[in-house]
Design a protein around this motif. Structure first.
Motif, mmCIF file in Angstrom:
data_model
loop_
_atom_site.group_PDB
_atom_site.id
_atom_site.type_symbol
_atom_site.label_atom_id
_atom_site.label_comp_id
_atom_site.label_asym_id
_atom_site.label_seq_id
_atom_site.Cartn_x
_atom_site.Cartn_y
_atom_site.Cartn_z
ATOM 1 N N GLU A 98 0.829 -1.213 0.000
ATOM 2 C CA GLU A 98 0.000 0.000 0.000
ATOM 3 C C GLU A 98 0.861 1.259 0.000
ATOM 4 O OE1 GLU A 98 -3.333 0.392 -0.340
ATOM 5 O OE2 GLU A 98 -3.402 -1.784 -0.663
ATOM 6 N N GLN A 99 1.964 1.222 0.737
ATOM 7 C CA GLN A 99 2.848 2.382 0.806
ATOM 8 C C GLN A 99 3.544 2.659 -0.525
ATOM 9 O OE1 GLN A 99 5.664 1.545 3.906
ATOM 10 N NE2 GLN A 99 4.109 1.532 5.513
ATOM 11 N N LEU A 100 3.912 1.597 -1.222
ATOM 12 C CA LEU A 100 4.737 1.747 -2.422
ATOM 13 C C LEU A 100 3.973 1.746 -3.730
ATOM 14 C CD1 LEU A 100 7.711 -0.578 -1.422
ATOM 15 C CD2 LEU A 100 7.547 1.906 -1.205
ATOM 16 N N GLU A 101 2.754 1.245 -3.719
ATOM 17 C CA GLU A 101 1.992 1.130 -4.962
ATOM 18 C C GLU A 101 1.676 2.516 -5.529
ATOM 19 O OE1 GLU A 101 -1.756 -1.417 -6.543
ATOM 20 O OE2 GLU A 101 -1.942 -0.504 -4.576
ATOM 21 N N PRO A 102 1.913 2.700 -6.823
ATOM 22 C CA PRO A 102 1.572 3.984 -7.438
ATOM 23 C C PRO A 102 0.083 4.269 -7.278
ATOM 24 C CG PRO A 102 2.887 2.650 -8.934
ATOM 25 C CD PRO A 102 2.513 1.784 -7.770
ATOM 26 N N LYS A 103 -0.237 5.504 -7.016
ATOM 27 C CA LYS A 103 -1.629 5.894 -6.860
ATOM 28 C C LYS A 103 -2.387 5.694 -8.168
ATOM 29 C CE LYS A 103 -0.847 7.226 -2.715
ATOM 30 N NZ LYS A 103 -0.703 6.119 -1.826
ATOM 31 N N GLY A 104 -3.633 5.315 -8.040
ATOM 32 C CA GLY A 104 -4.463 5.138 -9.232
ATOM 33 C C GLY A 104 -4.593 3.704 -9.671
ATOM 34 N N ARG A 105 -3.772 2.807 -9.123
ATOM 35 C CA ARG A 105 -3.897 1.392 -9.492
ATOM 36 C C ARG A 105 -5.087 0.769 -8.768
ATOM 37 N NH1 ARG A 105 1.553 -1.214 -10.597
ATOM 38 N NH2 ARG A 105 2.018 -0.267 -12.580
#
Length: 135
Positions: free
Chosen positions: A123-130
């Motif tokens: 959750e911390q590293l995932e690019p926003k919008g995925r």
């Protein structure tokens, strides 16, 4: 073509470092289907390794179906390699995941805690919008 990076002090054989990196480049699409690989001689010179090492890597890539030889022209990333990319991506994660599991076992951390931590880090590293965490 992106050039693999070799660390002679890593303890991992040079051909294995090259093979894993080439597989990663293909799996990630950095070397897309139809892309031509540089010649054995050129890559060996760029990396300052024995040409037989590069030849061994190229042969393994060819045997695995990731690249195809076009006589008189050279080696190219195989068409349809996308079908193998998912397996390659997962395979690239196996070694670091084994290391994490071994560390967790040595530290007596429960599986559920590791899975929870993985989710939090994701959750911390995932690019926003995925959103769904899927590719």
């Amino acid at each position: 073509m992106p050039i693999p990076r070799i660390d002679p002090r890593s303890g991992v054989p040079v051909y294995k470092q090259m093979l894993e990196q080439m597989e990663h480049l293909i799996a990630s699409g950095q070397l897309p289907p139809g892309a031509q690989l540089v010649s054995v001689r050129q890559l060996a010179g760029d990396l300052k390794v024995n040409p037989m090492t590069v030849s061994k890597v190229y042969t393994r890539l060819e045997l695995s179906g990731l690249v195809e030889r076009r006589p008189g022209i050279g080696l190219f990333v195989a068409e349809g390699v996308e079908l193998k990319s998912a397996r390659l991506r997962l395979g690239a994660l196996e070694r670091p995941m084994r290391d994490v599991v071994l560390q967790a076992l040595n530290l007596h951390v429960k599986r559920t805690e590791v899975v929870k931590l993985l989710g939090e880090v994701w959750e911390q590293l995932e690019p926003k919008g995925r959103g769904d965490g899927k590719r």
